[in-house]
Design a protein around this motif. Structure first.
Motif, PDB file in Angstrom:
ATOM      1  N   LEU A  94      17.063  51.951 -19.562  1.00  0.00           N
ATOM      2  CA  LEU A  94      18.541  52.073 -19.932  1.00  0.00           C
ATOM      3  C   LEU A  94      19.390  50.774 -19.583  1.00  0.00           C
ATOM      4  CD1 LEU A  94      21.151  53.608 -20.676  1.00  0.00           C
ATOM      5  CD2 LEU A  94      21.002  54.894 -18.403  1.00  0.00           C
ATOM      6  N   ILE A  95      19.230  50.386 -18.199  1.00  0.00           N
ATOM      7  CA  ILE A  95      19.789  49.013 -17.720  1.00  0.00           C
ATOM      8  C   ILE A  95      19.518  48.090 -18.821  1.00  0.00           C
ATOM      9  CG2 ILE A  95      19.837  47.621 -15.839  1.00  0.00           C
ATOM     10  CD1 ILE A  95      21.352  50.018 -14.869  1.00  0.00           C
ATOM     11  N   ASP A  96      18.120  47.873 -19.023  1.00  0.00           N
ATOM     12  CA  ASP A  96      17.793  46.701 -19.751  1.00  0.00           C
ATOM     13  C   ASP A  96      18.660  46.668 -21.090  1.00  0.00           C
ATOM     14  OD1 ASP A  96      16.304  45.998 -17.771  1.00  0.00           O
ATOM     15  OD2 ASP A  96      14.256  46.784 -18.680  1.00  0.00           O
ATOM     16  N   HIS A  97      18.573  47.879 -21.827  1.00  0.00           N
ATOM     17  CA  HIS A  97      19.176  47.994 -23.099  1.00  0.00           C
ATOM     18  C   HIS A  97      20.837  47.752 -22.994  1.00  0.00           C
ATOM     19  CE1 HIS A  97      15.392  49.967 -24.479  1.00  0.00           C
ATOM     20  NE2 HIS A  97      15.834  49.577 -25.608  1.00  0.00           N
ATOM     21  N   ALA A 140      25.712  53.836 -21.541  1.00  0.00           N
ATOM     22  CA  ALA A 140      25.456  53.829 -20.187  1.00  0.00           C
ATOM     23  C   ALA A 140      25.762  55.129 -19.264  1.00  0.00           C
ATOM     24  CB  ALA A 140      26.137  52.591 -19.547  1.00  0.00           C
ATOM     25  N   ALA A 141      26.897  55.454 -19.287  1.00  0.00           N
ATOM     26  CA  ALA A 141      27.195  56.639 -18.511  1.00  0.00           C
ATOM     27  C   ALA A 141      26.395  57.925 -18.852  1.00  0.00           C
ATOM     28  CB  ALA A 141      28.728  56.875 -18.361  1.00  0.00           C
ATOM     29  N   GLU A 142      26.276  58.128 -20.308  1.00  0.00           N
ATOM     30  CA  GLU A 142      25.894  59.344 -20.851  1.00  0.00           C
ATOM     31  C   GLU A 142      24.461  59.595 -20.598  1.00  0.00           C
ATOM     32  OE1 GLU A 142      25.969  62.144 -24.986  1.00  0.00           O
ATOM     33  OE2 GLU A 142      27.099  60.310 -24.860  1.00  0.00           O
ATOM     34  N   ASN A 143      23.725  58.448 -20.983  1.00  0.00           N
ATOM     35  CA  ASN A 143      22.441  58.394 -20.889  1.00  0.00           C
ATOM     36  C   ASN A 143      21.848  58.263 -19.348  1.00  0.00           C
ATOM     37  OD1 ASN A 143      20.915  58.397 -23.581  1.00  0.00           O
ATOM     38  ND2 ASN A 143      22.598  56.883 -23.786  1.00  0.00           N
ATOM     39  N   PHE A 144      22.667  57.802 -18.499  1.00  0.00           N
ATOM     40  CA  PHE A 144      22.410  57.944 -16.982  1.00  0.00           C
ATOM     41  C   PHE A 144      22.062  59.491 -16.522  1.00  0.00           C
ATOM     42  CE2 PHE A 144      23.757  57.785 -12.461  1.00  0.00           C
ATOM     43  CZ  PHE A 144      22.610  57.227 -11.959  1.00  0.00           C
ATOM     44  N   ALA A 150      19.513  64.295 -15.151  1.00  0.00           N
ATOM     45  CA  ALA A 150      19.138  65.556 -15.516  1.00  0.00           C
ATOM     46  C   ALA A 150      17.661  65.764 -15.357  1.00  0.00           C
ATOM     47  CB  ALA A 150      19.436  65.918 -16.837  1.00  0.00           C
ATOM     48  N   PRO A 151      16.789  64.968 -16.049  1.00  0.00           N
ATOM     49  CA  PRO A 151      15.212  65.213 -15.893  1.00  0.00           C
ATOM     50  C   PRO A 151      14.840  65.290 -14.492  1.00  0.00           C
ATOM     51  CG  PRO A 151      15.698  63.082 -16.853  1.00  0.00           C
ATOM     52  CD  PRO A 151      16.973  63.660 -17.033  1.00  0.00           C
ATOM     53  N   THR A 205      25.950  63.965 -12.094  1.00  0.00           N
ATOM     54  CA  THR A 205      26.295  62.087 -12.282  1.00  0.00           C
ATOM     55  C   THR A 205      27.640  61.656 -12.309  1.00  0.00           C
ATOM     56  OG1 THR A 205      24.649  62.542 -14.172  1.00  0.00           O
ATOM     57  CG2 THR A 205      25.669  60.591 -14.385  1.00  0.00           C
ATOM     58  N   ALA A 206      28.523  62.729 -12.630  1.00  0.00           N
ATOM     59  CA  ALA A 206      29.930  62.079 -12.229  1.00  0.00           C
ATOM     60  C   ALA A 206      30.174  61.873 -10.738  1.00  0.00           C
ATOM     61  CB  ALA A 206      30.907  63.141 -12.974  1.00  0.00           C
ATOM     62  N   LEU A 207      29.789  62.957  -9.969  1.00  0.00           N
ATOM     63  CA  LEU A 207      29.927  62.768  -8.599  1.00  0.00           C
ATOM     64  C   LEU A 207      29.230  61.598  -8.013  1.00  0.00           C
ATOM     65  CD1 LEU A 207      31.183  64.394  -6.118  1.00  0.00           C
ATOM     66  CD2 LEU A 207      28.894  65.573  -5.922  1.00  0.00           C
TER      67      LEU A 207
END
Length: 302
Positions: A94-97, A140-144, A150-151, A205-207
């Motif tokens: 994710l970071i790389d993309h 970035a935010a949603e896929n984090f 989540a997984p 994640t938001a927290l």
């Protein structure tokens, strides 16, 4: 080894290696295999008047199948289990993309459009640099949340079966969970189950993002902005990231040539972000990842 200990090792391994091309050019990624299975099932089942029932049965079969597969893979011991967990986490990739979008945008708007098109489903052909940047930050935010927290959360709760079930449901939602004529009935169960499984992780994640920037001072505003999103979950990490960077994200965009007038998240933030803000979003993801890793280690110790 405890579940938390295995997860901590997997998080570190994923952060170091990501998704090596030399492996996945030769072997199909497990997520790709899940997608092929779901696509095959959809082609055969998404027809007739009982589409919703058939969609429910598909999700039930996926849940039971992933549970059995998880038990089977975990049986030999912690090492194969840890490797599968690391493969199914997606922080480094994710970071790389996302970072690649910022690097491309520094070259030209066209390069930025082509890079962001690899990670978002909206139309990118007419995006200006600010729209490219907003799209990258949202992704970035949603896929984090969807690809990391989540997984990991469901692995902590349900072991490898829990992780595999989450990944299968999330993959199904990304493929058939649309409110279109084709998928509204058949993908109903996938969309609803994905919403349920992401409810806690999205807020967690938001927290994590908020806590590593301005603390909880913005939490009331984050909650209000999250309510503007069409998804019951995606708005939470996006709102937290927008506040962390002081940028306005979301807003109007086009899908399949149709302009959609979505509201801005953090409308008072800067509306002309650029590549430096994409870099800042990546830094925010690493901060959230580090705090989450520390929490997992603490859980393992106690």
């Amino acid at each position: 080894m405890s579940t938390a200990g295995i997860l901590a090792l997997a998080l570190v391994l994923d952060a170091i290696l990501g998704e090596p091309d030399w492996i996945w050019k030769r072997l199909p990624h497990p997520a790709v295999m899940m997608g092929r299975l779901i696509g095959w099932a959809e082609a055969g089942l998404n027809t007739g008047r009982a589409r919703r029932i058939l969609g429910v049965l598909l999700m039930l079969a996926l849940v039971l199948g992933m549970w059995a597969l998880g038990v089977l893979i975990a049986a030999p011991g912690w090492l194969p289990e840890m490797l599968v967990v690391a493969i199914l986490l997606a922080h480094r990739s994710l970071i790389d993309h996302v970072r690649a979008v910022g690097e491309a945008l520094r070259l030209s708007t066209g390069d930025g459009r082509r890079a962001v098109a690899r990670i978002v489903s909206r139309d990118t052909a007419t995006m200006d640099p600010a729209a490219v940047t907003r799209s990258a930050i949202e992704s970035a935010a949603e896929n984090f949340s969807d690809g990391v927290i989540a997984p990991a959360f469901w692995y902590l709760l349900g072991g490898l079966p829990g992780l595999l079930i989450y990944k299968a449901v999330n993959t199904a939602d990304s493929m058939i969970g649309y409110r279109s004529e084709r998928f509204a009935a058949f993908g109903w169960a996938a969309a609803r189950l994905d919403d349920l499984l992401n409810w806690i992780p999205a807020r967690l994640t938001a927290l994590l993002i908020a806590a590593t920037h301005h603390g909880l001072a913005d939490w009331r505003d984050i909650r209000a902005d999250a309510g503007l999103h069409r998804s019951p979950n995606a708005g939470w990490p996006e709102a937290a990231m927008a506040r962390a960077l002081n940028v306005a994200i979301a807003g109007p965009r086009a899908y399949d040539g149709v302009q959609r007038d979505f509201p801005y998240v953090n409308a008072a933030g800067r509306k002309a972000p650029g590549p430096d803000d994409i870099d800042a979003a990546c830094t925010a993801l690493w901060r959230g990842w580090a705090i989450f890793l520390a929490l997992v280690i603490l859980i393992g110790l106690f």
